[in-house]
Design a protein around this motif. Sequence first.
Motif, PDB file in Angstrom:
ATOM      1  N   HIS A   1      -8.184   3.767   5.356  1.00 54.96           N
ATOM      2  CA  HIS A   1      -8.679   3.495   3.955  1.00 54.96           C
ATOM      3  C   HIS A   1      -8.628   2.027   3.426  1.00 54.96           C
ATOM      4  CE1 HIS A   1      -8.853   4.599  -0.189  1.00 54.96           C
ATOM      5  NE2 HIS A   1      -7.724   4.110  -0.457  1.00 54.96           N
ATOM      6  N   CYS A   2      -7.553   1.308   4.044  1.00 51.24           N
ATOM      7  CA  CYS A   2      -7.553  -0.216   3.647  1.00 51.24           C
ATOM      8  C   CYS A   2      -8.744  -0.900   4.259  1.00 51.24           C
ATOM      9  CB  CYS A   2      -6.240  -0.701   4.144  1.00 51.24           C
ATOM     10  SG  CYS A   2      -4.807  -0.322   3.193  1.00 51.24           S
TER      11      CYS A   2
ATOM     12  N   VAL B   1       0.954  -1.255  -0.037  1.00 55.98           N
ATOM     13  CA  VAL B   1       0.031   0.058  -0.085  1.00 55.98           C
ATOM     14  C   VAL B   1       0.847   1.395   0.015  1.00 55.98           C
ATOM     15  CG1 VAL B   1      -1.888  -1.312   1.178  1.00 55.98           C
ATOM     16  CG2 VAL B   1      -0.149   0.044   2.512  1.00 55.98           C
TER      17      VAL B   1
ATOM     18  N   ARG C   1      -4.026   6.384  -3.536  1.00 58.00           N
ATOM     19  CA  ARG C   1      -5.286   6.126  -3.001  1.00 58.00           C
ATOM     20  C   ARG C   1      -6.051   5.500  -4.221  1.00 58.00           C
ATOM     21  NH1 ARG C   1      -7.020   7.998   2.317  1.00 58.00           N
ATOM     22  NH2 ARG C   1      -9.231   8.073   1.539  1.00 58.00           N
TER      23      ARG C   1
ATOM     24  N   GLN D   1      -3.761   5.127   6.574  1.00 56.65           N
ATOM     25  CA  GLN D   1      -3.619   4.022   5.576  1.00 56.65           C
ATOM     26  C   GLN D   1      -4.591   3.070   6.000  1.00 56.65           C
ATOM     27  OE1 GLN D   1       0.770   3.383   5.476  1.00 56.65           O
ATOM     28  NE2 GLN D   1       0.867   4.696   3.876  1.00 56.65           N
TER      29      GLN D   1
ATOM     30  N   VAL E   1       1.881  -0.866   6.000  1.00 58.19           N
ATOM     31  CA  VAL E   1       0.787  -0.042   6.751  1.00 58.19           C
ATOM     32  C   VAL E   1       1.653   1.081   7.689  1.00 58.19           C
ATOM     33  CG1 VAL E   1      -1.242   0.456   7.938  1.00 58.19           C
ATOM     34  CG2 VAL E   1      -1.218  -1.346   6.251  1.00 58.19           C
TER      35      VAL E   1
END
Length: 416
Positions: free
Chosen positions: A176-177, A141, A146, A173, A168
């Motif tokens: 969002h995940c 990630v 994004r 982050q 992460v």
Amino acid sequence: MASICLGRQPILDRNHNLVAFELLFRQEETEETAHVTSDLSASANVIVNAYGKFGIHNVLGHQRGFINADPDLILSDIISLLPSKHIVLEVKESASITLEFLQRCKELKQKGYQFALDNIVAINSQVELLLPLVSVVKIDVLALTRNQLTQLVNQLNHWPVLLLALKVENQEQEAHCRQLGFQMFQGYYFAKPEVMSIKRADPGKIPLLKLLALVMQDNDQNSDIDEIEKEFKHQPGLSYNLLRMVNSGSDGLPLKINSIKQAVQLMGRKQLQKWIQLLLYTSSQSADSLSDEITQTAVTRGKLMELIARAERPHDKNHHERAYMVGILSLLDQLLGIEMQQIVNKLGISDDMNQALLNRQGRLGQALKLIEAKEKGETASIPSLLSELDFLSLNELSDIETQVRGWTDHTDATVN
């Protein structure tokens, strides 16, 4: 008394419960990252340390362990030392993905092994080859915006895989995940890799050679096991490692093993032989800082010898195994700094293997001479060596080399 180190980093679920560890190669207790020159030797050290030195139950508890598995490891016999219930094999998209590698992955999956696709940032043709084989996809990630991450997740939702957010580093982050539906998380935001460390004496090379000789003998099984047990009793460190290895293959609580003999019988001679060979090479690398290239060449020779033997005698499995052993043993003198004659004397191997290793004579010796000539680039001598073998053409040899290419780094290419 050397320190044995092993790294592990937690993998968490959406509720922050611990569900697995990634097991990592570490040489020093203070290392956060490691300099890895060979994926195969790094993975071999992780396996030896996790199963033989620490004990897999101490390392993982009831969780699974994610272990980096490059094509060399997947195609090697080392995998058979790992109980499928403990581990997830991490594979990466790579130019070295071959039909042989994919077939081997399918076979391992049928045997219960699980796979994870590591460090994914986009879907390409290599990733598409691997997606049907894996249960988990680890997405980097940190390397994606994004929008890129959202697009990649939408593509992967067409596949029956679990998504793991890798690297992460902050709460934003993670949030969002979570919104995107990731099921697992790993990164510095949750925990840095922990380096486990214990003090262990190196098992030494000569005791390992003696044990390998005993395990390889074809005499009466019971008398052999008595001799193997006697040798283990002189080596407390090796005995400890053996018990660790046997217990690592058991379910739940450690087995109640009453003797070294029982441990040897439970492990089996074939598995014991593979374990000793693995210890021999990892011991050599850690003790003498020997070139990874020599180890890789020995592994490659073993596979080349085996495939050449198969071409000559397709149904003679014993011949294939002897050929493989000749290839593996042919560089032990360089790895251990011991004369080949001494090694052969300690192993008590068959006459045809002796002649091959000492004089490059006999069918196995001729095959070994051919492989060495190819390694040295002595193209002028190849036709006459093939003529001596009298069953292998230059095209057939090229086909065999292509099959083995995924096993080792070559001088002009590196397996990623």
